[in-house]
Scaffold this motif. Structure first.
Motif, PDB file in Angstrom:
ATOM      1  N   TRP A 269       0.841  -1.194   0.000  1.00  0.00           N
ATOM      2  CA  TRP A 269       0.000   0.000   0.000  1.00  0.00           C
ATOM      3  C   TRP A 269       0.880   1.249   0.000  1.00  0.00           C
ATOM      4  CZ3 TRP A 269      -4.965   1.167  -0.554  1.00  0.00           C
ATOM      5  CH2 TRP A 269      -5.409   2.417  -0.121  1.00  0.00           C
ATOM      6  N   PRO A 270       0.576   2.304  -0.783  1.00  0.00           N
ATOM      7  CA  PRO A 270      -0.588   2.471  -1.668  1.00  0.00           C
ATOM      8  C   PRO A 270      -0.223   2.284  -3.139  1.00  0.00           C
ATOM      9  CG  PRO A 270       0.336   4.603  -1.178  1.00  0.00           C
ATOM     10  CD  PRO A 270       1.280   3.564  -0.591  1.00  0.00           C
ATOM     11  N   LEU A 271       0.469   1.195  -3.480  1.00  0.00           N
ATOM     12  CA  LEU A 271       0.932   0.970  -4.849  1.00  0.00           C
ATOM     13  C   LEU A 271      -0.218   0.968  -5.850  1.00  0.00           C
ATOM     14  CD1 LEU A 271       3.251   0.225  -6.768  1.00  0.00           C
ATOM     15  CD2 LEU A 271       2.817  -2.159  -6.224  1.00  0.00           C
ATOM     16  N   TYR A 272      -1.386   0.479  -5.430  1.00  0.00           N
ATOM     17  CA  TYR A 272      -2.504   0.313  -6.370  1.00  0.00           C
ATOM     18  C   TYR A 272      -2.920   1.630  -7.024  1.00  0.00           C
ATOM     19  CZ  TYR A 272      -2.445  -3.981  -3.815  1.00  0.00           C
ATOM     20  OH  TYR A 272      -2.024  -5.140  -3.249  1.00  0.00           O
ATOM     21  N   GLU A 273      -2.816   2.726  -6.258  1.00  0.00           N
ATOM     22  CA  GLU A 273      -3.177   4.007  -6.839  1.00  0.00           C
ATOM     23  C   GLU A 273      -2.242   4.381  -7.974  1.00  0.00           C
ATOM     24  OE1 GLU A 273      -3.114   6.713  -3.616  1.00  0.00           O
ATOM     25  OE2 GLU A 273      -4.972   5.970  -2.705  1.00  0.00           O
ATOM     26  N   GLN A 274      -1.005   3.855  -7.946  1.00  0.00           N
ATOM     27  CA  GLN A 274      -0.014   4.213  -8.950  1.00  0.00           C
ATOM     28  C   GLN A 274      -0.159   3.389 -10.225  1.00  0.00           C
ATOM     29  OE1 GLN A 274       3.837   3.861  -7.144  1.00  0.00           O
ATOM     30  NE2 GLN A 274       3.078   4.592  -5.183  1.00  0.00           N
TER      31      GLN A 274
ATOM     32  N   HIS B 104      -7.649  -2.817 -11.491  1.00  0.00           N
ATOM     33  CA  HIS B 104      -9.107  -2.759 -11.555  1.00  0.00           C
ATOM     34  C   HIS B 104      -9.728  -2.902 -10.178  1.00  0.00           C
ATOM     35  CE1 HIS B 104      -8.491  -2.939 -15.816  1.00  0.00           C
ATOM     36  NE2 HIS B 104      -7.902  -4.104 -15.739  1.00  0.00           N
ATOM     37  N   GLN B 105      -9.328  -2.055  -9.249  1.00  0.00           N
ATOM     38  CA  GLN B 105      -9.887  -2.119  -7.919  1.00  0.00           C
ATOM     39  C   GLN B 105     -11.211  -1.349  -7.866  1.00  0.00           C
ATOM     40  OE1 GLN B 105      -7.449  -0.175  -8.824  1.00  0.00           O
ATOM     41  NE2 GLN B 105      -7.081   1.545  -7.441  1.00  0.00           N
ATOM     42  N   PRO B 106     -12.044  -1.632  -6.869  1.00  0.00           N
ATOM     43  CA  PRO B 106     -13.309  -0.896  -6.739  1.00  0.00           C
ATOM     44  C   PRO B 106     -13.042   0.600  -6.591  1.00  0.00           C
ATOM     45  CG  PRO B 106     -13.254  -2.800  -5.280  1.00  0.00           C
ATOM     46  CD  PRO B 106     -11.874  -2.649  -5.840  1.00  0.00           C
ATOM     47  N   VAL B 107     -13.968   1.402  -7.140  1.00  0.00           N
ATOM     48  CA  VAL B 107     -13.769   2.854  -7.114  1.00  0.00           C
ATOM     49  C   VAL B 107     -13.894   3.413  -5.718  1.00  0.00           C
ATOM     50  CG1 VAL B 107     -14.519   3.166  -9.486  1.00  0.00           C
ATOM     51  CG2 VAL B 107     -16.224   3.203  -7.651  1.00  0.00           C
ATOM     52  N   ASP B 108     -14.520   2.665  -4.788  1.00  0.00           N
ATOM     53  CA  ASP B 108     -14.733   3.203  -3.456  1.00  0.00           C
ATOM     54  C   ASP B 108     -13.638   2.791  -2.483  1.00  0.00           C
ATOM     55  OD1 ASP B 108     -15.374   0.547  -3.430  1.00  0.00           O
ATOM     56  OD2 ASP B 108     -17.164   0.771  -2.174  1.00  0.00           O
TER      57      ASP B 108
ATOM     58  N   GLU C 170      -7.474  -1.518   4.699  1.00  0.00           N
ATOM     59  CA  GLU C 170      -8.340  -2.658   4.994  1.00  0.00           C
ATOM     60  C   GLU C 170      -9.262  -2.970   3.813  1.00  0.00           C
ATOM     61  OE1 GLU C 170      -9.831  -5.918   6.330  1.00  0.00           O
ATOM     62  OE2 GLU C 170      -8.149  -4.868   7.287  1.00  0.00           O
ATOM     63  N   ALA C 171      -9.750  -1.925   3.152  1.00  0.00           N
ATOM     64  CA  ALA C 171     -10.572  -2.145   1.965  1.00  0.00           C
ATOM     65  C   ALA C 171      -9.766  -2.834   0.872  1.00  0.00           C
ATOM     66  CB  ALA C 171     -11.119  -0.814   1.455  1.00  0.00           C
ATOM     67  N   MET C 172      -8.477  -2.460   0.744  1.00  0.00           N
ATOM     68  CA  MET C 172      -7.640  -3.115  -0.254  1.00  0.00           C
ATOM     69  C   MET C 172      -7.358  -4.563   0.113  1.00  0.00           C
ATOM     70  SD  MET C 172      -7.203  -1.359  -2.871  1.00  0.00           S
ATOM     71  CE  MET C 172      -6.269  -2.724  -3.506  1.00  0.00           C
ATOM     72  N   ARG C 173      -7.229  -4.828   1.395  1.00  0.00           N
ATOM     73  CA  ARG C 173      -7.056  -6.226   1.823  1.00  0.00           C
ATOM     74  C   ARG C 173      -8.265  -7.057   1.414  1.00  0.00           C
ATOM     75  NH1 ARG C 173      -3.115  -7.533   5.557  1.00  0.00           N
ATOM     76  NH2 ARG C 173      -1.890  -5.793   6.373  1.00  0.00           N
ATOM     77  N   GLN C 174      -9.450  -6.498   1.612  1.00  0.00           N
ATOM     78  CA  GLN C 174     -10.659  -7.233   1.234  1.00  0.00           C
ATOM     79  C   GLN C 174     -10.727  -7.422  -0.270  1.00  0.00           C
ATOM     80  OE1 GLN C 174     -12.942  -8.721   3.384  1.00  0.00           O
ATOM     81  NE2 GLN C 174     -13.447  -9.689   1.418  1.00  0.00           N
TER      82      GLN C 174
ATOM     83  N   ASP D 299     -10.869 -11.023  -2.137  1.00  0.00           N
ATOM     84  CA  ASP D 299     -11.888 -11.351  -3.138  1.00  0.00           C
ATOM     85  C   ASP D 299     -11.239 -11.732  -4.466  1.00  0.00           C
ATOM     86  OD1 ASP D 299     -13.812 -10.772  -1.253  1.00  0.00           O
ATOM     87  OD2 ASP D 299     -14.235  -8.752  -2.037  1.00  0.00           O
ATOM     88  N   LEU D 300     -10.188 -11.005  -4.822  1.00  0.00           N
ATOM     89  CA  LEU D 300      -9.460 -11.316  -6.055  1.00  0.00           C
ATOM     90  C   LEU D 300      -8.912 -12.737  -6.012  1.00  0.00           C
ATOM     91  CD1 LEU D 300      -7.786 -10.646  -8.660  1.00  0.00           C
ATOM     92  CD2 LEU D 300      -6.018  -9.785  -7.112  1.00  0.00           C
ATOM     93  N   LEU D 301      -8.258 -13.094  -4.911  1.00  0.00           N
ATOM     94  CA  LEU D 301      -7.671 -14.422  -4.801  1.00  0.00           C
ATOM     95  C   LEU D 301      -8.744 -15.506  -4.776  1.00  0.00           C
ATOM     96  CD1 LEU D 301      -4.758 -13.837  -2.274  1.00  0.00           C
ATOM     97  CD2 LEU D 301      -4.604 -14.206  -4.735  1.00  0.00           C
ATOM     98  N   ASP D 302      -9.875 -15.229  -4.159  1.00  0.00           N
ATOM     99  CA  ASP D 302     -10.977 -16.197  -4.160  1.00  0.00           C
ATOM    100  C   ASP D 302     -11.440 -16.483  -5.587  1.00  0.00           C
ATOM    101  OD1 ASP D 302     -10.934 -16.464  -1.439  1.00  0.00           O
ATOM    102  OD2 ASP D 302     -12.624 -15.107  -1.074  1.00  0.00           O
ATOM    103  N   ASP D 303     -11.536 -15.426  -6.397  1.00  0.00           N
ATOM    104  CA  ASP D 303     -11.977 -15.592  -7.786  1.00  0.00           C
ATOM    105  C   ASP D 303     -10.951 -16.383  -8.590  1.00  0.00           C
ATOM    106  OD1 ASP D 303     -13.735 -14.870 -10.121  1.00  0.00           O
ATOM    107  OD2 ASP D 303     -11.863 -13.902 -10.760  1.00  0.00           O
TER     108      ASP D 303
END
Length: 310
Positions: A42-47, A51-55, A60-64, A68-72
């Motif tokens: 964190w916060p690499l995803y912003e860079q 395709h993370q959720p817009v919210d 903790e939200a990124m962990r979830q 979810d990504l790994l479950d899929d």
């Protein structure tokens, strides 16, 4: 295959998902557990604009999102036949996380971008870092290799028909290692008589034996190079003794190593190369030959770092 599991780096890109599906089929074929790993930095995803959720607004939200990504991806891997699939979200740099997870693994798998080489941020620098730091082989799966195309071929074909006596040497018996196509194609490995070439050769034989395909060992002879003698390569003889069921042949081909390897791997299911890792620039690119074949080969490429066990 020596090792207790197959480890895959998953980052939310399509390339990583395809790599995971490819790894799932290998794990299923060999009866190995599959470990999906996501390094949460964190916060690499912003860079990198994944395709993370817009919210998404916090760690903790990124962990979830990562869970979810790994479950899929795990569901997709089970659909490809993998039975024992685990997933871990681990805080830290993705390359460091993968290297730690790879301890005792058969090999590590990462994805390849559809454009411009290995994905520039996560699976570009990560792949290069993993190859340099990991003690296990690293397989880079190109775009399109993990999906439905060629599905099941790796479990069915042998790639051994239609070859003559030419090119057979101490490394094995003559066979049609260049005849099969797609995932059922042979394992092609570059050899040069060096210690890292020997480790690549041993990995390639074990991979071919597990997959039930032929093997083609290729040595490229550049202008002015020291002659390579097949009969003097002790690693070829040792592999033939340890893997008598692998139908292998050896070819000594004039030309630049990259072009020779790419030509030999046109119908391959896997290309195996060793990275000597000499010098700062080569360390950054995990070896000029290995970097070039990873970017251009039409099949997955296994890169053995200088210190890789196989």
């Amino acid at each position: 295959m020596s090792g207790e599991q197959v480890v895959v780096g998953v980052d939310g890109t399509d390339g990583a998902a395809r790599a995971a599906e490819w790894a799932a089929r290998r794990a299923a074929l060999w009866g190995l557990p599959l470990l999906l790993v996501h390094g949460l930095r964190w916060p690499l995803y912003e860079q990198v604009h994944l395709h993370q959720p817009v919210d998404v607004a916090g760690e903790e939200a990124m962990r979830q999102w990562a869970r979810d990504l790994l479950d899929d991806v795990a569901r997709r891997c089970r659909a490809r036949g993998a039975v024992d699939v685990r997933a871990e979200v681990v805080p830290g740099d993705p390359a460091d996380v993968l290297v730690r997870a790879a301890e005792g693994a058969a090999f590590v798998v990462v994805g390849h971008s559809d454009g411009g080489g290995v994905t520039s941020v996560l699976l570009g620098s990560t792949a290069a870092q993993v190859v340099q730091a990991c003690a296990r082989p690293v397989v880079v799966v190109r775009a399109g290799e993990g999906g439905a195309g060629g599905e099941g071929a790796g479990e069915e074909g042998t790639g051994e028909e239609g070859a003559g006596e030419e090119g057979a040497g101490e490394g094995g018996t003559p066979g049609g290692a260049g005849e099969a196509r797609g995932e059922g194609g042979p394992v092609v490995v570059g050899v040069d008589g060096s210690p890292i070439g020997g480790r690549a050769l041993r990995f390639a034989h074990e991979f071919a034996e597990r997959a039930g395909v032929g093997l083609l060992a290729v040595h490229a002879v550049a202008d002015g190079a020291v002659p390579y003698r097949v009969e003097e390569d002790a690693d070829l003889a040792e592999c033939a003794r340890l893997h008598p069921g692998v139908r292998a042949r050896v070819e000594v081909v004039p030309g630049p190593p990259v072009e020779v390897l790419l030509a030999a791997a046109r119908t391959a299911g896997l290309l195996v190369v060793g990275s000597h890792g000499a010098g700062v620039v080569r360390r950054a690119l995990f070896g000029s030959v290995s970097q070039s074949v990873v970017d251009r080969a039409a099949c997955p490429v296994a890169v053995l770092p200088p210190h890789a066990g196989a």
